[in-house]
Motif scaffolding. Structure first.
Motif, PDB file in Angstrom:
ATOM      1  N   GLY A   5       7.166   7.031  13.910  1.00 54.71           N
ATOM      2  CA  GLY A   5       6.111   7.851  14.490  1.00 54.71           C
ATOM      3  C   GLY A   5       4.712   7.390  14.195  1.00 54.71           C
ATOM      4  N   ILE A   6       4.518   6.105  13.904  1.00 57.29           N
ATOM      5  CA  ILE A   6       3.189   5.580  13.611  1.00 57.29           C
ATOM      6  C   ILE A   6       2.840   4.513  14.653  1.00 57.29           C
ATOM      7  CG2 ILE A   6       1.756   4.344  11.941  1.00 57.29           C
ATOM      8  CD1 ILE A   6       3.372   5.564   9.732  1.00 57.29           C
ATOM      9  N   LEU A   7       1.690   4.680  15.285  1.00 56.06           N
ATOM     10  CA  LEU A   7       1.172   3.686  16.229  1.00 56.06           C
ATOM     11  C   LEU A   7       0.349   2.668  15.456  1.00 56.06           C
ATOM     12  CD1 LEU A   7       0.629   2.767  19.202  1.00 56.06           C
ATOM     13  CD2 LEU A   7      -1.400   4.251  19.125  1.00 56.06           C
ATOM     14  N   ARG A   8       0.659   1.393  15.621  1.00 56.80           N
ATOM     15  CA  ARG A   8      -0.027   0.330  14.901  1.00 56.80           C
ATOM     16  C   ARG A   8      -0.620  -0.670  15.878  1.00 56.80           C
ATOM     17  NH1 ARG A   8       4.722   1.524  12.249  1.00 56.80           N
ATOM     18  NH2 ARG A   8       4.585   1.942  10.000  1.00 56.80           N
ATOM     19  N   ALA A  18       0.833  -1.199   0.000  1.00 58.15           N
ATOM     20  CA  ALA A  18       0.000   0.000   0.000  1.00 58.15           C
ATOM     21  C   ALA A  18       0.860   1.239   0.000  1.00 58.15           C
ATOM     22  CB  ALA A  18      -0.921  -0.001   1.232  1.00 58.15           C
ATOM     23  N   ASP A  19       0.277   2.321  -0.519  1.00 61.24           N
ATOM     24  CA  ASP A  19       0.988   3.581  -0.484  1.00 61.24           C
ATOM     25  C   ASP A  19       1.097   4.101   0.942  1.00 61.24           C
ATOM     26  OD1 ASP A  19       1.249   3.518  -3.229  1.00 61.24           O
ATOM     27  OD2 ASP A  19      -0.612   4.630  -3.581  1.00 61.24           O
ATOM     28  N   ASP A  20       0.134   3.752   1.781  1.00 60.52           N
ATOM     29  CA  ASP A  20       0.138   4.195   3.167  1.00 60.52           C
ATOM     30  C   ASP A  20       1.090   3.322   3.964  1.00 60.52           C
ATOM     31  OD1 ASP A  20      -2.493   4.772   5.643  1.00 60.52           O
ATOM     32  OD2 ASP A  20      -0.339   5.185   5.646  1.00 60.52           O
ATOM     33  N   VAL A  21       2.186   3.922   4.445  1.00 64.27           N
ATOM     34  CA  VAL A  21       3.195   3.148   5.170  1.00 64.27           C
ATOM     35  C   VAL A  21       2.668   2.634   6.496  1.00 64.27           C
ATOM     36  CG1 VAL A  21       4.214   5.066   6.460  1.00 64.27           C
ATOM     37  CG2 VAL A  21       5.670   3.161   5.739  1.00 64.27           C
ATOM     38  N   GLY A  22       1.525   3.142   6.955  1.00 65.26           N
ATOM     39  CA  GLY A  22       0.955   2.653   8.194  1.00 65.26           C
ATOM     40  C   GLY A  22       0.563   1.199   8.135  1.00 65.26           C
ATOM     41  N   ASN A  23       0.352   0.666   6.937  1.00 67.83           N
ATOM     42  CA  ASN A  23      -0.009  -0.737   6.798  1.00 67.83           C
ATOM     43  C   ASN A  23       1.208  -1.643   6.716  1.00 67.83           C
ATOM     44  OD1 ASN A  23      -2.804  -0.314   6.795  1.00 67.83           O
ATOM     45  ND2 ASN A  23      -2.762   0.282   4.646  1.00 67.83           N
ATOM     46  N   LEU A  24       2.401  -1.092   6.841  1.00 69.93           N
ATOM     47  CA  LEU A  24       3.636  -1.867   6.815  1.00 69.93           C
ATOM     48  C   LEU A  24       4.395  -1.673   8.121  1.00 69.93           C
ATOM     49  CD1 LEU A  24       4.945  -0.943   3.242  1.00 69.93           C
ATOM     50  CD2 LEU A  24       3.693  -2.997   3.874  1.00 69.93           C
ATOM     51  N   ILE A  25       5.218  -2.637   8.454  1.00 74.02           N
ATOM     52  CA  ILE A  25       6.141  -2.513   9.585  1.00 74.02           C
ATOM     53  C   ILE A  25       7.547  -2.623   9.022  1.00 74.02           C
ATOM     54  CG2 ILE A  25       6.994  -3.555  11.705  1.00 74.02           C
ATOM     55  CD1 ILE A  25       4.234  -4.357  12.406  1.00 74.02           C
ATOM     56  N   LEU A  26       8.338  -1.585   9.202  1.00 68.68           N
ATOM     57  CA  LEU A  26       9.671  -1.529   8.648  1.00 68.68           C
ATOM     58  C   LEU A  26      10.694  -1.483   9.778  1.00 68.68           C
ATOM     59  CD1 LEU A  26       8.922   1.120   5.863  1.00 68.68           C
ATOM     60  CD2 LEU A  26       8.842  -1.374   5.664  1.00 68.68           C
ATOM     61  N   HIS A  65      -4.065   2.057  12.530  1.00 70.05           N
ATOM     62  CA  HIS A  65      -2.818   2.803  12.720  1.00 70.05           C
ATOM     63  C   HIS A  65      -3.130   4.281  12.883  1.00 70.05           C
ATOM     64  CE1 HIS A  65      -3.412   2.982   8.311  1.00 70.05           C
ATOM     65  NE2 HIS A  65      -2.902   4.189   8.430  1.00 70.05           N
ATOM     66  N   CYS A  66      -2.235   4.980  13.559  1.00 74.57           N
ATOM     67  CA  CYS A  66      -2.404   6.403  13.839  1.00 74.57           C
ATOM     68  C   CYS A  66      -1.042   7.077  13.726  1.00 74.57           C
ATOM     69  CB  CYS A  66      -2.992   6.612  15.231  1.00 74.57           C
ATOM     70  SG  CYS A  66      -3.215   8.336  15.697  1.00 74.57           S
ATOM     71  N   ASN A  67      -0.971   8.140  12.964  1.00 75.13           N
ATOM     72  CA  ASN A  67       0.301   8.837  12.724  1.00 75.13           C
ATOM     73  C   ASN A  67       0.544   9.853  13.836  1.00 75.13           C
ATOM     74  OD1 ASN A  67       2.617   9.901  11.695  1.00 75.13           O
ATOM     75  ND2 ASN A  67       1.727  10.667   9.808  1.00 75.13           N
ATOM     76  N   ILE A  68       1.589   9.632  14.615  1.00 80.74           N
ATOM     77  CA  ILE A  68       1.961  10.560  15.690  1.00 80.74           C
ATOM     78  C   ILE A  68       2.838  11.683  15.138  1.00 80.74           C
ATOM     79  CG2 ILE A  68       2.918  10.727  18.022  1.00 80.74           C
ATOM     80  CD1 ILE A  68       0.510   8.850  17.719  1.00 80.74           C
ATOM     81  N   GLY A  69       3.677  11.358  14.169  1.00 83.19           N
ATOM     82  CA  GLY A  69       4.531  12.353  13.543  1.00 83.19           C
ATOM     83  C   GLY A  69       5.868  12.545  14.210  1.00 83.19           C
ATOM     84  N   GLU A  70       6.136  11.813  15.304  1.00 84.90           N
ATOM     85  CA  GLU A  70       7.396  11.938  16.024  1.00 84.90           C
ATOM     86  C   GLU A  70       7.853  10.551  16.477  1.00 84.90           C
ATOM     87  OE1 GLU A  70       6.617  14.563  19.227  1.00 84.90           O
ATOM     88  OE2 GLU A  70       6.085  16.273  17.964  1.00 84.90           O
ATOM     89  N   GLN A  93      -7.069   6.956  22.397  1.00 87.17           N
ATOM     90  CA  GLN A  93      -8.104   6.033  22.851  1.00 87.17           C
ATOM     91  C   GLN A  93      -8.143   4.835  21.915  1.00 87.17           C
ATOM     92  OE1 GLN A  93     -11.949   7.810  23.378  1.00 87.17           O
ATOM     93  NE2 GLN A  93     -12.969   5.864  23.795  1.00 87.17           N
ATOM     94  N   PRO A  94      -7.854   3.615  22.407  1.00 85.01           N
ATOM     95  CA  PRO A  94      -7.826   2.436  21.543  1.00 85.01           C
ATOM     96  C   PRO A  94      -9.131   2.245  20.790  1.00 85.01           C
ATOM     97  CG  PRO A  94      -6.909   1.914  23.691  1.00 85.01           C
ATOM     98  CD  PRO A  94      -7.492   3.287  23.795  1.00 85.01           C
ATOM     99  N   GLY A  95      -8.991   1.955  19.493  1.00 88.97           N
ATOM    100  CA  GLY A  95     -10.149   1.724  18.660  1.00 88.97           C
ATOM    101  C   GLY A  95     -10.747   2.965  18.038  1.00 88.97           C
ATOM    102  N   VAL A  96     -10.224   4.148  18.390  1.00 88.96           N
ATOM    103  CA  VAL A  96     -10.738   5.414  17.840  1.00 88.96           C
ATOM    104  C   VAL A  96      -9.557   6.151  17.206  1.00 88.96           C
ATOM    105  CG1 VAL A  96     -12.050   7.518  18.304  1.00 88.96           C
ATOM    106  CG2 VAL A  96     -12.423   5.473  19.714  1.00 88.96           C
ATOM    107  N   PRO A  97      -9.289   5.926  15.921  1.00 94.34           N
ATOM    108  CA  PRO A  97      -8.097   6.510  15.287  1.00 94.34           C
ATOM    109  C   PRO A  97      -8.036   8.032  15.347  1.00 94.34           C
ATOM    110  CG  PRO A  97      -9.037   4.770  13.923  1.00 94.34           C
ATOM    111  CD  PRO A  97     -10.019   5.035  15.018  1.00 94.34           C
ATOM    112  N   ASP A  98      -9.177   8.708  15.403  1.00 93.47           N
ATOM    113  CA  ASP A  98      -9.181  10.167  15.409  1.00 93.47           C
ATOM    114  C   ASP A  98      -9.145  10.755  16.819  1.00 93.47           C
ATOM    115  OD1 ASP A  98      -9.379  10.107  12.647  1.00 93.47           O
ATOM    116  OD2 ASP A  98     -11.577  10.125  12.673  1.00 93.47           O
TER     117      ASP A  98
END
Length: 462
Positions: free
Chosen positions: A342-345, A313-321, A359-364, A391-396
């Motif tokens: 900086g991504i919580l998965r 996927a283009d979204d790196v949140g779906n990968l673990i590197l 996944h949720c992008n923290i940015g840091e 909050q787990p389960g609520v990405p926003d």
């Protein structure tokens, strides 16, 4: 000084990206200089001034609401305080000579610590009684993760960059002994084929003689005449295979251990046989859909990676590197992981296939994960000095709890007398204005260049 009394600490600010702990249902704490800072979820801050000789590692018992603080000095003591009164609960002495590297509580009345130079020991206490139960040498390698089995205090997992050891505490009446279970670390390359570990350290057998009809198998360590820790050292020298490098861990209620590695591999250790297997390898750079590199490898000879399970996927949140598993924590929904990107998965560990559920992008760069006692909130600490709540389960639901910016101070000054603001400068160019009454961060400005000094006018507001 007797004429003017004693100085009391008014406030303290700063967070260096260390471990954050929940000490109450809605209050978290962390080390702030030589003090302990408490921050409530509603933003209320308090600080505890530690009176010991320097401050070393700390840990928190979120069930009993105890905070353990180790000194940083010769013959350091460990002070255990009760929250919220900060009454001295117990003091542990005569365990380390120079320093403690890590401290950790069990879910009950036990505490373990790792001493540094010159001891390098794993020490187990009944901290409620202040009694040392047992200690054992663990070697001089720096620990990367260290924790109790939350359901069995007799099991402690210790990882370094090249080892995984589960220490089992055996007891006979009032005698305690810790025995190691060394776990062989899997190879880091999924395309590297490794022989079964059985007989991997055996020398050629000696044939039977007229005196006996049994063959004699001699380990290489016996041939070399090595005993004790030197036997493990010989195995490390002979093993030229590049293996995974553990950096984090999380226990499951069944006793299995998930271990995150620096290269992005995720390992699962079986608690019954103490064997590790890799349940996820990060996708190789050459592995893209319809690439020659991926098509040249036979499917039967390749290890399962995320690219085998789902499209790239283009979204790196779906990968673990690489570097994405710096910290782990377990939740009923799955395994939460975060790291340098900086991504919580949220990783699904219940199904047969490896999946990223959210996944949720923290940015840091995330360096700490900690759940509240009721597991409704997750606090993330970053290397830049900020705290986020999720909050787990609520990405926003991600919100910034606190940001103080981490970096060494190079200057501090006060503005004119009519102002209640003090100005500080950090070496990376961050200029900050603080309220000296309450310690609140009023404003900040980055000059985007290294700073070496700061000067404030005593007359003008500059």
């Amino acid at each position: 000084m007797d004429n003017i009394g004693t100085l009391e600490l008014a406030w303290s600010q700063g967070y260096n990206g260390g471990q954050v702990y929940y000490v109450d249902s809605d209050v978290l704490c962390y080390q702030c200089g030589r003090n302990i800072k408490m921050v409530a979820e509603d933003g209320v801050e308090t600080v505890f001034a530690f009176k010991g000789r320097g401050i070393g590692p700390i840990t928190v018992h979120k069930i009993n609401k105890h905070i353990a603080i180790a000194e940083q000095c010769l013959n350091p003591k460990i002070y255990i305080y009760s929250y919220p009164t900060f009454r001295e609960h117990v003091v542990i002495e005569d365990a380390a000579q120079l320093e403690y590297q890590k401290l950790v509580f069990s879910s009950s009345e036990y505490m373990a610590g790792l001493s540094g130079l010159p001891d390098f020991e794993l020490i187990l206490w009944n901290y409620e009684k202040g009694i040392k139960l047992s200690s054992v040498k663990v070697g001089s390698s720096l620990p990367t993760s260290f924790s109790f089995n939350p359901c069995n205090w007799r099991e402690i997992c210790l990882t370094t960059s090249d080892s995984i050891t589960v220490w089992i505490t055996e007891q006979s009446h009032d005698k305690y002994v810790m025995q190691p279970q060394n776990v062989r670390i899997p190879v880091a390359d999924p395309n590297c084929v490794e022989d079964d570990e059985k007989d991997h350290d055996r020398a050629p057998t000696r044939a039977s003689t007229r005196m006996t009809r049994y063959t004699v198998e001699l380990p290489k360590t016996a041939v070399a005449g090595l005993v004790g820790d030197n036997t493990t050292y010989l195995e490390h020298i002979e093993d030229t295979t590049v293996r995974c490098s553990p950096v984090s861990q999380a226990w499951t209620p069944s006793g299995d251990i998930y271990i995150g590695c620096d290269g992005g591999q995720l390992i699962k250790v079986n608690d019954e046989v103490f064997k590790a297997r890799v349940i996820y390898y990060p996708p190789q750079r050459a592995e893209t859909p319809h690439s020659r590199a991926s098509s040249a490898v036979e499917p039967s000879s390749r290890k399962t990676t995320l690219t085998d399970i789902q499209p790239v996927a283009d979204d790196v949140g779906n990968l673990i590197l690489q570097g994405c598993l710096t910290t782990l924590t377990l939740h009923r929904k799955g395994l939460y992981a975060a790291g340098e990107d900086g991504i919580l998965r949220l990783i699904d560990i219940k199904g047969k296939e490896f999946r990223i559920l959210e996944h949720c992008n923290i940015g840091e760069d995330v360096t700490s994960l900690s759940f509240s006692p009721n597991y409704t909130h997750l606090v993330l600490g970053t290397s830049t000095g900020s705290l986020h709540m999720y909050q787990p389960g609520v990405p926003d639901s991600l919100k910034l709890l606190k940001r103080s910016h981490f970096g060494d101070f190079v200057g501090i000054g006060c503005l004119a007398q009519a102002s209640d603001c003090i100005i500080s400068a950090r070496e990376d160019g961050e200029i900050q204005g603080w309220s000296y009454d309450k310690g609140l961060l009023m404003s900040s400005l980055s000059v985007k260049t290294p700073v070496v000094s700061l000067s404030c006018s005593p007359i003008l507001q500059i």
